[in-house]
Design an enzyme around this catalytic site. Sequence first.
Site, PDB file in Angstrom:
ATOM      1  N   ASP A  15      -9.674   5.015  10.638  1.00 47.42           N
ATOM      2  CA  ASP A  15     -10.454   3.810  10.910  1.00 47.42           C
ATOM      3  C   ASP A  15     -10.877   3.592  12.359  1.00 47.42           C
ATOM      4  O   ASP A  15     -12.049   3.414  12.644  1.00 47.42           O
ATOM      5  CB  ASP A  15      -9.662   2.575  10.450  1.00 47.42           C
ATOM      6  CG  ASP A  15      -8.987   2.788   9.093  1.00 47.42           C
ATOM      7  OD1 ASP A  15      -9.370   3.718   8.372  1.00 47.42           O
ATOM      8  OD2 ASP A  15      -8.070   2.021   8.772  1.00 47.42           O
ATOM      9  N   GLU A  44       4.645   6.237   8.865  1.00 46.69           N
ATOM     10  CA  GLU A  44       3.204   6.414   8.626  1.00 46.69           C
ATOM     11  C   GLU A  44       2.646   7.442   9.611  1.00 46.69           C
ATOM     12  O   GLU A  44       1.841   8.283   9.259  1.00 46.69           O
ATOM     13  CB  GLU A  44       2.523   5.047   8.786  1.00 46.69           C
ATOM     14  CG  GLU A  44       1.124   4.939   8.252  1.00 46.69           C
ATOM     15  CD  GLU A  44       0.558   3.523   8.410  1.00 46.69           C
ATOM     16  OE1 GLU A  44       1.302   2.613   8.855  1.00 46.69           O
ATOM     17  OE2 GLU A  44      -0.633   3.335   8.098  1.00 46.69           O
TER      18      GLU A  44
END
Length: 467
Positions: free
Chosen positions: A183, A427
């Site tokens: 992103d 993550e």
Amino acid sequence: MKNAEGNKQYLKVKAQAEKVLENNLYEVTLNGKKYRRTVPSKEFYVHQWNWDSATHAMGLIHVDEQRAYEELLALVSGQWTNGMIAQITFNPKETKYFPGPQFWGTEKFATGEIVTSGITQPPLLAISVNYLWKKAKDRKKVQEFVKQILPAVIKYHYFLKNYHDPENSGLVSAVHPWECGEDNSPRWDLPLEKIKLDEIPDKVKILVNKYRSDDKLGDASHRPGMDDYYRYMYLVQLYQDWDWDYHTIVKESPFLVKDVLFNSIWCKANESLAELLSDSGSQDQAKIFADYAEQTRLALRKLWDPETQIFTDLDVAQGKSVRIKENSVANFTTLLAGVPEDGQLDVLLDKLTDPAQFWPAYPVPTTALSDGKFSLTKYWRGPTWPINDFLIIEGLSRYRNNPRCRKIFADLLDKTLEMITKNGFFEYFDPTNGLARPGKEIDASLGFGSFSWTAAIFLYLMAKKGD
Ligand code: 9WN
């Protein structure tokens, strides 16, 4: 960690990886049918994400074949009539994620009770289906599964080709940074800067100020900035106003990019689909997708920029075509599509293995360490993400006849397994020391912990090591 002790340790972590995937299972009944999906993280990402799920299935196939199939069948269950398979398929009872279903205006495209977001994500799906096809032990079941899912995959590929590459350039356009999957990569700084903050209606900013939730859960400084979120939601608002009409979106959107990573996956996905079709005896249809793959590979080669010696993304919004010259991990994903040849391959490998750029203790960082935009902790602007390692490892295995590629492949595989083994299923990671958070105890995470993507990639890489 190459000795017997190391192998014992890996087996322990493998069991933990399975546990993470088990704990992140979400069961839901929609349109009278039960679905089993794996959410990326119960802490925040409580829905089903497209490229996460495609990866989850590639880990799950090694522990529970049935669940791997159900993961992908759930992913395609919300496919739009135009063929789009969304970035997010929502779990209706979950509210902690922003932007949830009420912010997309996509209800009328929903398959009954299955509501989705309005954009897609890097199309790993066909790659995943082909992997399941190759690895499944129960041949009868996998045959049934492939037969069941293939029409949705074919329709999805036609959607991407027809709506995201209407000019037939071989490169599909992405219409949102969330569609690109990475992103807030520095690659999108330039295209996003052109959306001036004062052009964004107040109602969008008010909505973001009121409902944004990711920055309240973890360390906000790791996440994309508020200005990024205003722009992200402005694009969502615009596309809603255009009724999610992709002809208009691709023509008019202020954000439209030819993403090297997305297109490398697109190329490989078309090869995978062609293989699947050919194995099912549909040679004519296989040829269509093999041709798409070849067209994309050639178009990607043209993105080579002699000055920076990088395969560069293109900003193609509103009819222009401008190279985006960021030194990022996306460059190496071209390996997946067999793009770099001879001289380019060596330049690419030099860059990849340069400790000052992309080869710190735990590669591969999202941005070159030497780059002014590199950040140790900020989401897609520096940290090492297992998904990128997975794409590059897969890419290198394509060049297995080249001794240098074989060596880097083995090193990266070991380093990625070691990084996860040492730290857990976070993550993303600090590339300089492999820790989940620099200078802090490991329980303070980079991103969320117990992350399905990381667990699935661990299982996948363990299998790859044994291949
Ligand atoms: C928006 C789920 C997803 C990944 C993306 C990653 C992040 C979402 C967010 O999480 O994106 O799609 O809210 O930040 O960037 O790649 O698929 O893990």
